[in-house]
Design an enzyme around this catalytic site. Structure first.
Site, mmCIF file in Angstrom:
data_model
loop_
_atom_site.group_PDB
_atom_site.id
_atom_site.type_symbol
_atom_site.label_atom_id
_atom_site.label_comp_id
_atom_site.label_asym_id
_atom_site.label_seq_id
_atom_site.Cartn_x
_atom_site.Cartn_y
_atom_site.Cartn_z
ATOM 1 N N ASP A 108 0.831 -1.203 0.000
ATOM 2 C CA ASP A 108 0.000 0.000 0.000
ATOM 3 C C ASP A 108 0.869 1.258 0.000
ATOM 4 O OD1 ASP A 108 -2.216 -1.618 0.335
ATOM 5 O OD2 ASP A 108 -2.093 -1.477 2.520
HETATM 6 N N1 URA Z 1 -1.207 -5.875 3.980
HETATM 7 C C1 URA Z 1 -1.629 -4.607 3.994
HETATM 8 O O1 URA Z 1 -2.621 -4.277 4.632
HETATM 9 N N2 URA Z 1 -0.937 -3.703 3.298
HETATM 10 C C2 URA Z 1 0.169 -3.996 2.584
HETATM 11 O O2 URA Z 1 0.760 -3.121 1.957
HETATM 12 C C3 URA Z 1 0.595 -5.327 2.591
HETATM 13 C C4 URA Z 1 -0.113 -6.255 3.287
#
Ligand code: URA
Length: 240
Positions: A108
């Site tokens: 993310d």
């Molecule tokens: N889980 C999440 O919530 N975000 C990420 O970037 C990776 C795994």
């Protein structure tokens, strides 16, 4: 005569995307062969002879394979281009890496830590395909104190988007100032999975960092920097 391969494999070999992402690009009508748009899967092309274009750009198959690990800072998107003009992981590698590489899977925008990048679509597929169940380890800072009952729920699986997560390893590392630091290892890669799992038990994630994927460790790689993978790290996924 050059090697005859399926169109999606050719696209993956050219290093712009994984094979699965290539199938999507074909379905979206973004790919042409010798000037003709192709939207069905499985069309065969000859390497070095047929002219394959993506969005009007000629795709060349390069033989040099690149595999890198990047420590993504928060505030970068894990895509090649961002429609909102935000900084991308490509910005962090493109000065030094001249081959086209793409990110393997996603982190993310606000998540930091280990992301792998390559121009080898088949290898990328092995890393991300659910069937291979690559383990992904994260450190997460949670709002509130995680109870033992919630910890056990996380371990057994919780419902996110109507589907139960598969069993995860999770340990509490520290509880301080009303926050809990946990280590969690998951074997799936659903969208915002770690955030949604802890949200489901009422302890939203305040900060998230991925520290390993399979046998590749983030280690002390500085934020925003990258390194080449070792042959052992590459082979770990290759032989899955
Ligand atoms: N889980 C999440 O919530 N975000 C990420 O970037 C990776 C795994």
């Amino acid at each position: 005569m050059g090697e005859i391969v399926r169109l999606q494999k050719y696209i993956a070999m050219s290093g712009v995307a994984s094979r699965r992402a290539a199938e999507q690009m074909i379905a979206e009508g973004r790919v042409s062969v010798n000037g003709k748009k192709v939207t069905e899967q499985g069309v065969k092309v000859e390497v070095g002879n047929d002219k394959v274009e993506l969005d009007g750009n000629l795709l060349k198959v390069s033989s040099k394979k690149i595999y890198i690990a990047l420590n993504k800072p928060a505030g970068y998107v894990t895509t090649v281009n961002d429609q909102f003009g935000r900084p991308t992981v490509m910005d962090l590698v493109s000065k030094e890496i001249h081959e086209r590489v793409f990110p393997v899977g996603r982190l993310d925008y606000e998540t930091e830590g280990l992301i792998l990048m390559t121009n080898d679509g088949d290898w990328a597929n092995k890393v991300t395909h659910p069937r291979f169940e690559s383990s992904k380890r994260y450190y997460a800072v949670l709002k509130g104190v995680l109870t033992i009952a919630s910890l056990n729920k996380i371990r057994r699986g919780v419902y996110i988007d109507g589907k139960k997560t598969s069993p995860a390893q999770c340990e509490i590392m520290e509880i301080e100032s009303g926050m809990t630091l946990v280590e969690i290892v998951i074997h799936e890669g659903r969208n915002r999975q770690v955030r949604k799992m802890f949200e489901a038990v009422g302890n939203p994630v305040k900060a998230l960092r991925r520290v390993s994927i399979g046998n590749v460790e983030l280690g002390n790689l500085p934020e925003g920097r990258w390194r080449y993978l070792t042959s052992g790290e590459i082979g770990y996924f290759m032989n899955k």
